[in-house]
Design a protein around this motif. Structure first.
Motif, PDB file in Angstrom:
ATOM      1  N   GLY A  69       0.818  -1.205   0.000  1.00  0.00           N
ATOM      2  CA  GLY A  69       0.000   0.000   0.000  1.00  0.00           C
ATOM      3  C   GLY A  69       0.855   1.259   0.000  1.00  0.00           C
ATOM      4  N   GLU A  70       1.920   1.253   0.807  1.00  0.00           N
ATOM      5  CA  GLU A  70       2.823   2.392   0.840  1.00  0.00           C
ATOM      6  C   GLU A  70       3.539   2.572  -0.501  1.00  0.00           C
ATOM      7  N   MET A  71       3.934   1.464  -1.108  1.00  0.00           N
ATOM      8  CA  MET A  71       4.606   1.542  -2.396  1.00  0.00           C
ATOM      9  C   MET A  71       3.664   2.079  -3.475  1.00  0.00           C
ATOM     10  N   LEU A  72       2.400   1.673  -3.427  1.00  0.00           N
ATOM     11  CA  LEU A  72       1.419   2.173  -4.396  1.00  0.00           C
ATOM     12  C   LEU A  72       1.204   3.679  -4.226  1.00  0.00           C
ATOM     13  N   LYS A  73       1.168   4.148  -2.979  1.00  0.00           N
ATOM     14  CA  LYS A  73       1.042   5.584  -2.738  1.00  0.00           C
ATOM     15  C   LYS A  73       2.230   6.327  -3.328  1.00  0.00           C
ATOM     16  N   ARG A  74       3.447   5.787  -3.121  1.00  0.00           N
ATOM     17  CA  ARG A  74       4.650   6.412  -3.677  1.00  0.00           C
ATOM     18  C   ARG A  74       4.591   6.440  -5.202  1.00  0.00           C
ATOM     19  N   ARG A  75       4.096   5.355  -5.790  1.00  0.00           N
ATOM     20  CA  ARG A  75       3.960   5.297  -7.249  1.00  0.00           C
ATOM     21  C   ARG A  75       3.003   6.378  -7.737  1.00  0.00           C
ATOM     22  N   ASP A  76       1.877   6.517  -7.044  1.00  0.00           N
ATOM     23  CA  ASP A  76       0.880   7.509  -7.441  1.00  0.00           C
ATOM     24  C   ASP A  76       1.428   8.931  -7.309  1.00  0.00           C
ATOM     25  N   ILE A  77       2.179   9.184  -6.251  1.00  0.00           N
ATOM     26  CA  ILE A  77       2.787  10.504  -6.069  1.00  0.00           C
ATOM     27  C   ILE A  77       3.785  10.780  -7.186  1.00  0.00           C
ATOM     28  N   ALA A  78       4.600   9.780  -7.510  1.00  0.00           N
ATOM     29  CA  ALA A  78       5.579   9.947  -8.587  1.00  0.00           C
ATOM     30  C   ALA A  78       4.874  10.204  -9.919  1.00  0.00           C
ATOM     31  N   ALA A  79       3.782   9.489 -10.161  1.00  0.00           N
ATOM     32  CA  ALA A  79       3.033   9.691 -11.410  1.00  0.00           C
ATOM     33  C   ALA A  79       2.468  11.100 -11.477  1.00  0.00           C
ATOM     34  N   THR A  80       1.991  11.610 -10.354  1.00  0.00           N
ATOM     35  CA  THR A  80       1.475  12.981 -10.308  1.00  0.00           C
ATOM     36  C   THR A  80       2.579  13.974 -10.640  1.00  0.00           C
TER      37      THR A  80
END
Length: 102
Positions: A69-80
């Motif tokens: 879940g934390e990794m997915l949040k980091r991915r989403d932030i990076a995509a933004t």
């Protein structure tokens, strides 16, 4: 502590180390840790049998899900950030084109 207990402890340590590598954005280290963790987990399940391993793996699974879940949040932030960067480049390019026409 039994061999199984030591292995479970090592699996938990893997996840802690993986969390640190992800937080530090050390992608090569995270990949290495994930690969070693996967191998250790497969060996543990094979040595214990799936039913016996299930009892010891419940907490480990919860930790893995939390880390994912934390990794997915980091991915989403990076995509933004990537989208914002692309938008900035397009805006700068449009500005330069407009300026050259003036």
């Amino acid at each position: 502590m039994s061999d199984h207990g030591l292995t479970l402890q090592a699996l938990h340590s893997d996840l802690d180390a993986l969390r640190v590598a992800v937080e530090d954005e050390n992608h090569a280290e995270a990949e290495r840790i994930a690969s070693e963790h996967d191998q250790r987990l497969r060996e543990f399940i094979q040595a214990c049998g799936a039913q016996s391993a299930a009892n010891g793996l419940r907490n480990l699974l919860a930790l893995q899900q939390q880390l994912m879940g934390e990794m997915l949040k980091r991915r989403d932030i990076a995509a933004t950030h990537l989208r914002a960067g692309r938008q900035s480049v397009r805006a700068a390019s449009a500005y330069n084109q407009t300026e050259s026409l003036a």
